[in-house]
Design a protein around this motif. Structure first.
Motif, PDB file in Angstrom:
ATOM      1  N   UNK A 132       0.832  -1.206   0.000  1.00 16.70           N
ATOM      2  CA  UNK A 132       0.000   0.000   0.000  1.00 16.70           C
ATOM      3  C   UNK A 132       0.867   1.256   0.000  1.00 16.70           C
ATOM      4  N   UNK A 133       0.328   2.320  -0.581  1.00 16.04           N
ATOM      5  CA  UNK A 133       0.969   3.624  -0.536  1.00 16.04           C
ATOM      6  C   UNK A 133       0.196   4.502   0.439  1.00 16.04           C
ATOM      7  N   UNK A 134       0.865   5.348   1.193  1.00 12.96           N
ATOM      8  CA  UNK A 134       0.160   6.172   2.185  1.00 12.96           C
ATOM      9  C   UNK A 134      -0.678   7.255   1.521  1.00 12.96           C
ATOM     10  N   UNK A 135      -1.754   7.627   2.170  1.00 13.56           N
ATOM     11  CA  UNK A 135      -2.590   8.705   1.665  1.00 13.56           C
ATOM     12  C   UNK A 135      -1.877  10.031   1.644  1.00 13.56           C
ATOM     13  N   UNK A 136      -0.803  10.143   2.418  1.00 14.37           N
ATOM     14  CA  UNK A 136      -0.026  11.381   2.442  1.00 14.37           C
ATOM     15  C   UNK A 136       0.807  11.566   1.175  1.00 14.37           C
ATOM     16  N   UNK A 137       0.890  10.516   0.348  1.00 17.63           N
ATOM     17  CA  UNK A 137       1.604  10.628  -0.923  1.00 17.63           C
ATOM     18  C   UNK A 137       0.648  11.266  -1.937  1.00 17.63           C
ATOM     19  N   UNK A 138       0.942  12.507  -2.284  1.00 15.20           N
ATOM     20  CA  UNK A 138       0.109  13.238  -3.250  1.00 15.20           C
ATOM     21  C   UNK A 138       0.758  13.123  -4.624  1.00 15.20           C
ATOM     22  N   UNK A 139      -0.047  12.815  -5.635  1.00 14.08           N
ATOM     23  CA  UNK A 139       0.559  12.553  -6.952  1.00 14.08           C
ATOM     24  C   UNK A 139      -0.352  13.028  -8.075  1.00 14.08           C
ATOM     25  N   UNK A 140       0.253  13.145  -9.266  1.00 15.22           N
ATOM     26  CA  UNK A 140      -0.494  13.351 -10.503  1.00 15.22           C
ATOM     27  C   UNK A 140       0.338  12.775 -11.640  1.00 15.22           C
ATOM     28  N   UNK A 141      -0.340  12.381 -12.723  1.00 12.34           N
ATOM     29  CA  UNK A 141       0.311  11.671 -13.827  1.00 12.34           C
ATOM     30  C   UNK A 141       0.139  12.438 -15.133  1.00 12.34           C
ATOM     31  N   UNK A 166      -3.718   1.810  -4.602  1.00  6.14           N
ATOM     32  CA  UNK A 166      -2.827   1.476  -3.487  1.00  6.14           C
ATOM     33  C   UNK A 166      -2.922   2.478  -2.338  1.00  6.14           C
ATOM     34  N   UNK A 167      -3.719   3.544  -2.515  1.00  5.17           N
ATOM     35  CA  UNK A 167      -3.982   4.448  -1.391  1.00  5.17           C
ATOM     36  C   UNK A 167      -3.434   5.841  -1.505  1.00  5.17           C
ATOM     37  N   UNK A 168      -2.651   6.139  -2.548  1.00  2.35           N
ATOM     38  CA  UNK A 168      -2.107   7.482  -2.695  1.00  2.35           C
ATOM     39  C   UNK A 168      -3.223   8.457  -3.072  1.00  2.35           C
ATOM     40  N   UNK A 169      -2.961   9.751  -2.908  1.00  2.00           N
ATOM     41  CA  UNK A 169      -3.973  10.776  -3.140  1.00  2.00           C
ATOM     42  C   UNK A 169      -3.694  11.508  -4.452  1.00  2.00           C
ATOM     43  N   UNK A 170      -4.616  11.407  -5.376  1.00  2.00           N
ATOM     44  CA  UNK A 170      -4.480  12.116  -6.654  1.00  2.00           C
ATOM     45  C   UNK A 170      -4.837  13.581  -6.440  1.00  2.00           C
ATOM     46  N   UNK A 171      -3.910  14.492  -6.745  1.00  2.00           N
ATOM     47  CA  UNK A 171      -4.152  15.914  -6.484  1.00  2.00           C
ATOM     48  C   UNK A 171      -4.489  16.697  -7.752  1.00  2.00           C
ATOM     49  N   UNK A 172      -4.317  16.063  -8.917  1.00  2.00           N
ATOM     50  CA  UNK A 172      -4.704  16.693 -10.180  1.00  2.00           C
ATOM     51  C   UNK A 172      -4.994  15.577 -11.176  1.00  2.00           C
ATOM     52  N   UNK A 173      -6.004  15.760 -11.982  1.00  2.00           N
ATOM     53  CA  UNK A 173      -6.385  14.728 -12.933  1.00  2.00           C
ATOM     54  C   UNK A 173      -5.268  14.452 -13.929  1.00  2.00           C
ATOM     55  N   UNK A 174      -5.150  13.204 -14.285  1.00  2.00           N
ATOM     56  CA  UNK A 174      -4.155  12.790 -15.281  1.00  2.00           C
ATOM     57  C   UNK A 174      -4.435  13.488 -16.603  1.00  2.00           C
ATOM     58  N   UNK A 175      -3.365  13.852 -17.310  1.00  2.00           N
ATOM     59  CA  UNK A 175      -3.517  14.358 -18.670  1.00  2.00           C
ATOM     60  C   UNK A 175      -2.925  13.328 -19.625  1.00  2.00           C
ATOM     61  N   UNK A 176      -3.648  13.040 -20.700  1.00  2.00           N
ATOM     62  CA  UNK A 176      -3.181  12.110 -21.724  1.00  2.00           C
ATOM     63  C   UNK A 176      -2.760  12.924 -22.937  1.00  2.00           C
ATOM     64  N   UNK A 177      -1.458  12.987 -23.178  1.00  2.00           N
ATOM     65  CA  UNK A 177      -0.912  13.843 -24.234  1.00  2.00           C
ATOM     66  C   UNK A 177      -0.708  13.072 -25.524  1.00  2.00           C
ATOM     67  N   UNK A 178      -1.144  13.664 -26.622  1.00  2.00           N
ATOM     68  CA  UNK A 178      -0.853  13.124 -27.945  1.00  2.00           C
ATOM     69  C   UNK A 178       0.550  13.604 -28.343  1.00  2.00           C
ATOM     70  N   UNK A 179       0.940  13.352 -29.580  1.00  2.00           N
ATOM     71  CA  UNK A 179       2.294  13.712 -30.009  1.00  2.00           C
ATOM     72  C   UNK A 179       2.547  15.220 -29.923  1.00  2.00           C
ATOM     73  N   UNK A 180       1.505  16.026 -29.993  1.00  2.00           N
ATOM     74  CA  UNK A 180       1.638  17.471 -29.819  1.00  2.00           C
ATOM     75  C   UNK A 180       1.330  17.799 -28.352  1.00  2.00           C
ATOM     76  N   UNK A 181       2.339  17.653 -27.500  1.00  2.00           N
ATOM     77  CA  UNK A 181       2.105  17.622 -26.059  1.00  2.00           C
ATOM     78  C   UNK A 181       2.377  18.929 -25.323  1.00  2.00           C
ATOM     79  N   UNK A 182       2.885  19.942 -25.996  1.00  2.00           N
ATOM     80  CA  UNK A 182       3.349  21.146 -25.299  1.00  2.00           C
ATOM     81  C   UNK A 182       2.279  21.772 -24.404  1.00  2.00           C
ATOM     82  N   UNK A 183       1.134  22.118 -24.981  1.00  2.00           N
ATOM     83  CA  UNK A 183       0.100  22.816 -24.213  1.00  2.00           C
ATOM     84  C   UNK A 183      -0.527  21.959 -23.123  1.00  2.00           C
ATOM     85  N   UNK A 184      -0.925  20.704 -23.417  1.00  2.00           N
ATOM     86  CA  UNK A 184      -1.496  19.902 -22.323  1.00  2.00           C
ATOM     87  C   UNK A 184      -0.498  19.643 -21.198  1.00  2.00           C
TER      88      UNK A 184
END
Length: 585
Positions: A132-141, A166-184
């Motif tokens: 498990x990962x602790x809830x204090x682990x804040x992450x984004x992908x 596993x229990x970590x806290x997502x602090x921002x929604x994941x972004x899925x970048x296409x080949x033109x990734x600069x702005x996202x």
């Protein structure tokens, strides 16, 4: 006035780990301000908080995610964080549990697979019984991918879901970048860092000393100056040569392409790739204009300003796989299997075409025409101010009309006549010849996979490296498809190439591939590995690279007298020691 935080450049003579530590030290030291002695006795005064620790975890096959991780670290440092850039190969779930703030930047390759350096962590967090990962682990992908592949951004999606499970806290929604990734990417980084800053304020009840943020603060940084050529400003490279490498009767068309880099300031190393900005086929553009009922002179808005529609469709927009927005405008199902924009236009009703035509002035329903990445097949030590590519032209028929690879046929048919092609260098530090010139080198590169190994061998020849070199090459027919045969023969004659094993699959009744030649030479290949050889493979990820990897495991198990588990551990050790490199696509 806030002090300027120094940042150790990539060119500094430090390892990545040393640079990360120094950058963290500088951030912590320079983000503090001296105490005002007049306020020491004032209980209401607040001491600025220490820089917030941040771990930037990256998984990369060709170097893009690693580069973005470095850009994220620079931005984070300027915002009051102490960033540590962490290679996924050096991380485990247990290690991650000790971190509080984690940004994950990862690519996907092949059929939704994790990059090589991410494989162990990927398997660990997705395994049954993963810690498990602790809830204090804040992450984004931030997930990198290409919508032309079915398993778009699958690796990033899997990490995002696994961390949450596993229990970590997502602090921002994941972004899925296409080949033109600069702005996202920039938007995601802004949201993630801003949210982390607010989290720190809430959890520590203290002030975070950083400037106000805006989207412009998070624009993707590049290592290039505004006036320099690079990703943000591709170089119009003169096209010197386009030469077909195949002989008469070949079913393939592989071209050797040479560009001049004189005056560009661009530099590269053996193992890097070159990004080429293509132009769409004139026949395809004409077909799209005809389907729309346009003459091509209509003014449209592009990132390069206002252009005639024909020019914009040729140089600015991707006419390949249609976007979801385009399918909606054409009243076609999102699951539509059309291969390109012209297919979609042919499938739409006249009313939908007219609706689309009314919005053509701002064609944001089309993707930006993205650069195509090719392994460089030359060494700058052998060809100063030049860069060479080995490109297979993609051509096939489907649905009653011919189809063409966008960039491969641009290079084959039109680049030489155009005179220039816009290019920039894509660094891939994970794919380099051995740093030790005496280390043996085994290269497996069938078809156009020979490209980086031509560069490796030129490098070793130019530097008089003493290490032994062994090449596995394969294709369909020896008479017509033995790419660079004369140069390979010359290297054998001089002793630069100590051994060459070829596999021409269609020169006999039973097809033979490079992995078969590897098994035939298994005892010697094992001995080379034991002697410290570096093992490399370049080419198709879906089949060839998997088959070569399986053969490598079998050879180690058989000739090293190891169990399957021990052979896997041996291969993992090769990867950890940077002795197993893959440039696969």
């Amino acid at each position: 006035m806030s002090p300027t935080v120094p940042f150790v450049p990539d060119s500094a003579p430090f390892s990545p780990e040393q640079r990360a530590w120094l950058n963290g030290f500088f951030a912590g030291a320079f983000c503090r301000t001296p105490l005002d002695q007049s306020k020491i006795e004032n209980p209401e005064s607040k001491i600025p908080a220490a820089a917030t620790p941040l771990t930037i975890l990256w998984g990369s096959q060709t170097g893009t995610a690693e580069s973005l991780a470095k850009q994220a670290a620079k931005t984070a440092t300027s915002k009051g964080f102490t960033p540590t850039i962490l290679d996924m190969a050096a991380a485990s779930p247990a290690d991650l549990a000790a971190h509080e703030n984690v940004l994950v930047i990862t690519s996907t390759y092949g059929e939704g697979e994790p990059p090589d350096n991410a494989k162990a962590l990927y398997d660990a967090v997705l395994a049954d019984g993963a810690p498990a990962l602790p809830g204090s682990l804040r992450y984004s992908v931030c997930a990198l991918g290409d919508t032309n592949y079915e398993a778009f951004c699958q690796c990033g999606k899997a990490f995002d879901e696994a961390f949450a499970k596993l229990g970590a806290t997502r602090i921002a929604e994941r972004v899925d970048c296409d080949v033109d990734y600069d702005e996202p990417f920039a938007t995601w980084l802004e949201q993630a860092l801003t949210t982390l800053q607010k989290s720190e304020v809430g959890s520590k009840k203290n002030e975070v000393t950083s400037a106000a943020t805006s989207t412009s603060d998070f624009k993707l940084q590049t290592s290039d100056l505004d006036a320099a050529y690079g990703r943000a400003r591709p170089f119009p490279a003169p096209v010197l040569t386009v030469r077909n490498l195949n002989g008469a009767g070949s079913a393939k068309e592989v071209n050797h392409v040479e560009f001049s880099l004189t005056g560009s300031g661009l530099t590269y190393e053996a193992g890097d790739a070159l990004s080429v900005i293509p132009h769409n086929c004139p026949e395809l553009v004409a077909g799209v204009l005809q389907a729309l009922g346009c003459d091509g002179e209509e003014a449209v808005t592009t990132a390069n300003g206002e252009l005639p529609l024909r020019t914009a469709l040729t140089t600015c927009f991707d006419l390949g796989k249609p976007t979801k927005t385009l399918l909606e405008l054409l009243q076609l199902p999102a699951s539509d299997t059309t291969l390109d924009v012209l297919d979609a236009l042919h499938a739409a009703c006249p009313a939908a075409i007219e609706n689309l035509k009314s919005q053509i002035q701002n064609p944001d329903f089309l993707r930006k025409l993205a650069p195509r990445l090719y392994s460089i097949s030359s060494s700058p030590k052998a060809h100063a101010d030049q860069v060479h590519l080995t490109v297979g032209a993609v051509r096939y028929d489907h649905g009653g009309r011919p189809r063409k690879g966008v960039c491969s046929t641009f290079l084959a048919e039109r680049a030489l006549a155009a005179g220039t092609a816009h290019v920039f260098v894509h660094s891939n530090k994970a794919f380099r010849p051995p740093a030790d010139p005496t280390a043996p080198m085994i290269m497996v590169g069938p078809g156009t996979g020979i490209a980086p190994f031509r560069a490796f061998l030129q490098e070793r020849e130019a530097t008089a490296a003493a290490g032994r070199n062994w090449l596995f090459f394969g294709d369909q027919h020896a008479a017509s498809d033995y790419l660079y045969q004369d140069q390979i023969a010359a290297w054998q004659k001089t002793g630069l190439l100590h051994r060459v094993d070829t596999a021409f699959s269609r020169d006999q009744a039973e097809k033979i591939y490079v992995q078969d030649r590897m098994r035939e030479a298994g005892a010697e290949l094992w001995q080379w590995l034991e002697d410290g050889a570096h093992f490399y493979v370049c080419g198709d990820a879906k089949r060839m690279a998997k088959d070569v990897d399986l053969a490598l495991h079998d050879i180690i198990a058989t000739h090293g007298q190891k169990t399957a588990e021990q052979a896997a551990a041996y291969v993992n050790a090769l990867k950890a020691a940077k002795r197993y490199g893959r440039d696969v696509y």
